[in-house]
Design a protein around this motif. Structure first.
Motif, short mmCIF file in Angstrom:
data_model
loop_
_atom_site.label_atom_id
_atom_site.label_comp_id
_atom_site.label_asym_id
_atom_site.label_seq_id
_atom_site.Cartn_x
_atom_site.Cartn_y
_atom_site.Cartn_z
N ASP A 175 0.87 -1.17 0.00
CA ASP A 175 0.00 0.00 0.00
C ASP A 175 0.92 1.23 0.00
O ASP A 175 2.14 1.07 -0.04
CB ASP A 175 -0.99 -0.05 1.18
N PRO A 176 0.37 2.45 0.06
CA PRO A 176 1.28 3.62 -0.07
C PRO A 176 2.04 4.00 1.20
O PRO A 176 2.84 4.93 1.15
CB PRO A 176 0.31 4.76 -0.45
N ARG A 177 1.82 3.33 2.32
CA ARG A 177 2.43 3.82 3.56
C ARG A 177 3.95 3.74 3.55
O ARG A 177 4.53 2.72 3.24
CB ARG A 177 1.88 3.04 4.76
N LYS A 178 4.58 4.88 3.97
CA LYS A 178 6.04 4.99 3.92
C LYS A 178 6.65 4.86 5.31
O LYS A 178 5.96 5.00 6.31
CB LYS A 178 6.44 6.38 3.38
N VAL A 179 7.96 4.67 5.33
CA VAL A 179 8.73 4.87 6.56
C VAL A 179 9.74 5.97 6.28
O VAL A 179 9.99 6.33 5.12
CB VAL A 179 9.46 3.59 7.01
N GLU A 180 10.33 6.49 7.35
CA GLU A 180 11.29 7.59 7.20
C GLU A 180 12.66 7.06 6.82
O GLU A 180 13.24 6.25 7.57
CB GLU A 180 11.41 8.35 8.51
N VAL A 239 -4.92 7.49 4.10
CA VAL A 239 -5.31 7.94 5.43
C VAL A 239 -5.43 6.71 6.32
O VAL A 239 -6.16 5.77 6.00
CB VAL A 239 -6.66 8.70 5.40
N GLU A 240 -4.67 6.70 7.39
CA GLU A 240 -4.75 5.59 8.34
C GLU A 240 -5.80 5.95 9.38
O GLU A 240 -5.65 6.94 10.11
CB GLU A 240 -3.38 5.40 9.01
N LEU A 241 -6.88 5.16 9.43
CA LEU A 241 -8.04 5.50 10.25
C LEU A 241 -8.14 4.57 11.46
O LEU A 241 -7.71 3.41 11.38
CB LEU A 241 -9.32 5.34 9.42
N PRO A 242 -8.73 5.03 12.56
CA PRO A 242 -8.98 4.12 13.69
C PRO A 242 -10.23 3.27 13.39
O PRO A 242 -10.90 3.51 12.39
CB PRO A 242 -9.25 5.08 14.85
N LEU A 295 -1.82 10.72 8.17
CA LEU A 295 -2.03 11.12 6.78
C LEU A 295 -0.73 10.89 6.03
O LEU A 295 0.34 11.31 6.47
CB LEU A 295 -2.30 12.63 6.71
N GLU A 296 -0.85 10.22 4.89
CA GLU A 296 0.32 9.97 4.06
C GLU A 296 0.25 10.92 2.89
O GLU A 296 -0.68 10.85 2.09
CB GLU A 296 0.22 8.52 3.57
N SER A 297 1.20 11.83 2.79
CA SER A 297 1.28 12.65 1.58
C SER A 297 2.46 12.14 0.78
O SER A 297 3.23 11.30 1.26
CB SER A 297 1.47 14.13 1.93
N THR A 298 2.61 12.62 -0.46
CA THR A 298 3.75 12.15 -1.25
C THR A 298 5.06 12.59 -0.58
O THR A 298 6.10 12.00 -0.78
CB THR A 298 3.70 12.69 -2.69
N GLU A 328 -15.15 6.14 5.61
CA GLU A 328 -14.62 5.01 4.84
C GLU A 328 -14.27 5.39 3.40
O GLU A 328 -13.43 4.75 2.77
CB GLU A 328 -15.65 3.85 4.80
N THR A 329 -14.90 6.44 2.88
CA THR A 329 -14.61 6.81 1.48
C THR A 329 -13.16 7.27 1.31
O THR A 329 -12.63 7.25 0.20
CB THR A 329 -15.54 7.94 0.97
N LEU A 330 -12.51 7.63 2.43
CA LEU A 330 -11.11 8.06 2.32
C LEU A 330 -10.18 6.91 1.95
O LEU A 330 -9.08 7.14 1.43
CB LEU A 330 -10.64 8.70 3.64
N SER A 331 -10.60 5.66 2.18
CA SER A 331 -9.75 4.53 1.79
C SER A 331 -9.59 4.50 0.28
O SER A 331 -8.52 4.21 -0.23
CB SER A 331 -10.37 3.20 2.23
N ASP A 332 -10.66 4.77 -0.42
CA ASP A 332 -10.60 4.76 -1.87
C ASP A 332 -10.24 6.12 -2.45
O ASP A 332 -9.67 6.21 -3.53
CB ASP A 332 -11.98 4.33 -2.43
N SER A 333 -10.61 7.17 -1.75
CA SER A 333 -10.42 8.53 -2.27
C SER A 333 -9.78 9.44 -1.23
O SER A 333 -10.40 10.39 -0.76
CB SER A 333 -11.77 9.11 -2.70
N PRO A 334 -8.53 9.16 -0.87
CA PRO A 334 -7.87 10.00 0.15
C PRO A 334 -7.73 11.45 -0.28
O PRO A 334 -7.60 12.34 0.55
CB PRO A 334 -6.50 9.33 0.31
N GLU A 335 -7.81 11.69 -1.61
CA GLU A 335 -7.65 13.06 -2.11
C GLU A 335 -8.79 13.97 -1.66
O GLU A 335 -8.68 15.20 -1.78
CB GLU A 335 -7.52 13.06 -3.64
N LEU A 336 -9.88 13.39 -1.10
CA LEU A 336 -10.97 14.24 -0.60
C LEU A 336 -10.49 15.16 0.53
O LEU A 336 -11.04 16.23 0.74
CB LEU A 336 -12.14 13.38 -0.09
N VAL A 337 -9.43 14.72 1.24
CA VAL A 337 -8.86 15.57 2.30
C VAL A 337 -8.33 16.87 1.68
O VAL A 337 -8.42 17.94 2.27
CB VAL A 337 -7.75 14.83 3.07
N ASN A 338 -7.81 16.78 0.46
CA ASN A 338 -7.33 17.97 -0.24
C ASN A 338 -8.47 18.77 -0.87
O ASN A 338 -8.51 19.99 -0.77
CB ASN A 338 -6.36 17.61 -1.37
N THR A 339 -9.37 18.06 -1.52
CA THR A 339 -10.36 18.77 -2.35
C THR A 339 -11.55 19.27 -1.54
O THR A 339 -12.21 20.22 -1.94
CB THR A 339 -10.87 17.86 -3.48
#
Lengths: 401, 137
Positions: free
Chosen positions: A303-308, B47-50, B65-68, B87-98
């Motif tokens: 998945d996309p999760r990174k480490v430092e 997005v890593e969610l609880p 939050l994972e950004s590039t 849950e929609t953030l799993s498929d569409s994390p870009e909603l946090v931006n938009t």
């Protein structure tokens, strides 16, 4: 005070998120965002300011000899109009920098090196020069370089070449034409701008690196943007980093650096013959007689999760066996049933969605095999990853044009 | 990232120093990431969610939050039990931006102590606060 390239005003105008990169103020991404910039290079094309890189020009009858001495690559078969990736080692076998060496003919060669490395590499070469007839000029301030990368780049470049349009036909990966310093260059853009047009790049996709006189770079950038229209997207360093990672290309001083250059995915830069022995002596070659327990491998996660990077450990069965040198996200790829596909994979299943995968390079103290599962751990998290031989499939760098 | 003039800071929300916003509906608090943070982080790709039912504590991390560019912790503005995650953030994390304040919300918390909201910043105070900041890394 950060140095600025000739395109700095354009970076600001395009909403660039500016950062310090090797002492230069460079864009991480523009208002488009790094995800769309990364995808643009795979699907259409992207334009990068690479004006922070340095360029050395070597002249004289002994140029060949000095390059053979100081670069790992054996250039005896490097034809005029061809270029090659190489590294430059010191006597300890550690990497001073990596470079692309261009054979211009008539005992002239160019070395394109990394940001701020022009003076360092020049000094390195001069100090080791035992030959009579060679001069090493740092031309970094006189030229600038931009990269147009992606499948639409060929059509765009053909539109723009005022002279030498035919040279693109059949131009192969790691071939180039023209000379930015020659007013009569075989390749020139509108307004008689001489360029060195090289079919190289650092994205893994088909494209060109364009070297031109420094005062022409804004004109050329704007020309490409106008000619490309919606097929060209300005791209920042974040997309360049994620693209080169997916293409299994190293970042100098991060994936290669002041440690032995051995057992890497880039060993093709070493001059090994079919029998595995070196075909020439070069600075650093003697260090290869000693055994090494350093191995660099590409990895790809799930998945996309990174480490430092730098702070993360590489774990095998719970035991620390190394470090992580690059950890990026290739946003064009994803897995279906474990297999990695790209947005460019013709056989990607209907259920494929490019959610992005973490990928990069690890340095281990022992050999590992493709397919082997490892854990990358930093203070925040542990992620599972797989040692791989390649990362982003279906890259276009080598396609026929 | 956006300039101060471009920032969208909503008057009907309260804010933390770690750039989460909170919207109160009765005893429930909806929590998300504000325009300052999303703009500074760049493209959010994961997005890593609880889990629903998890307990969160004011000021403590509950996800990431994972950004590039980097990974950033998400901090809860309130204490309580997670009653919904987006849950929609799993498929569409870009909603946090938009759509950081609407479609890009992150969790809903049943508050143990709604008075905690009084400690959070109103939009004016928050704007004054971000003016004092260098861009976040």
């Amino acid at each position: 005070m950060l140095r600025k390239t000739a395109l700095n005003a354009i970076h600001i105008e395009l909403g660039g998120e500016l950062t310090d990169f090797g002492g230069w103020e460079m864009p991480l991404w523009y208002s488009t965002g790094s995800v769309r910039e990364h995808l643009a290079v795979i699907e259409k094309s992207g334009l990068f300011d690479i004006g922070h890189m340095d360029l050395l020009r070597l002249k004289g009858k002994d140029t060949f000899n000095l390059i053979q001495l100081c670069l790992t690559r054996n250039i005896s078969n490097l034809k005029i109009g061809a270029c090659a990736y190489s590294v430059i080692l010191n006597e300890q076998g550690h990497v001073v920098d990596d470079t692309i060496v261009y054979n211009l003919g008539k005992d002239e060669y160019i070395l394109i090196v990394n940001a701020a490395m022009g003076p360092v590499v020049r000094q390195h070469l001069i100090q080791r020069n035992t030959f009579q007839n060679v001069t090493v000029m740092d031309e970094s301030g006189r030229f600038s370089k931009i990269d147009l990368q992606g499948p639409a780049s060929t059509v765009i470049m053909k539109k723009l070449l005022e002279r030498g349009r035919g040279t693109i036909e059949g131009l192969r990966y790691f071939q180039f034409r023209g000379d930015y310093a020659d007013p009569a260059s075989e390749t020139a853009l509108a307004g008689n701008i001489p360029i060195l047009l090289s079919r190289t790049g650092y994205t893994g996709e088909v494209g060109f690196e364009i070297v031109m006189p420094y005062d022409k770079v804004q004109d050329v950038w704007n020309m490409i943007i106008d000619a490309g229209g919606s097929d060209v997207t300005p791209c920042g360093l974040a997309a360049r980093d994620s693209l080169r990672t997916g293409a299994v290309l190293p970042l100098s001083h991060q994936d290669i650096g002041s440690w032995p250059f051995i057992n890497t995915p880039w060993d093709f830069a070493l001059p090994r013959g079919e029998d595995g022995k070196f075909t020439k002596d070069f600075i650093g070659s003697k260090t290869y007689d000693a055994p090494s327990s350093l191995y660099t491998y590409p990895f790809c996660g799930f998945d996309p999760r990174k480490v430092e990077v730098c702070k993360a450990s590489l774990l095998l069965d719970g035991a620390s066996i190394g470090t992580v040198s690059t950890c990026a996200i290739d946003m064009a790829i994803g897995r279906v049933d474990g297999r990695v596909y790209s947005v460019a994979s013709p056989d990607r299943p209907a259920s494929f969605k490019a959610r992005g995968l973490v990928c990069g390079f690890v340095r281990a103290d022992r050999p590992l095999k493709p397919g082997q599962k490892v854990t990358l751990k930093d203070s925040r998290r542990s992620i599972e990853a797989e040692i791989v031989s390649d990362i982003r499939p279906n890259r276009t760098a080598r396609v026929k044009i | 990232m956006k300039s101060l003039e471009e920032l969208d800071i909503r008057g009907d929300l309260v804010y933390t120093q770690t750039h989460e916003w909170t919207r109160r509906t009765g005893d429930t608090a909806q929590v998300g990431v504000d325009d300052y943070a999303q703009s500074a982080l760049g493209d959010i790709v994961y997005v890593e969610l609880p889990s629903v039912g998890a307990t969160v504590n004011a000021g403590a991390a509950f996800g990431s939050l994972e950004s590039t560019k980097a990974v950033s912790d998400l901090y809860s503005s309130v204490t309580g039990k997670v009653v919904a995650v987006n849950e929609t953030l799993s498929d569409s994390p870009e909603l946090v931006n938009t759509s950081p304040y609407e479609d890009g919300w992150v969790i809903e918390v049943e508050m143990a102590n709604p008075k905690e909201l009084d400690a959070l910043m109103k939009s004016d105070d928050y704007l004054s606060f971000v003016k004092t900041l260098a861009p976040i890394e």
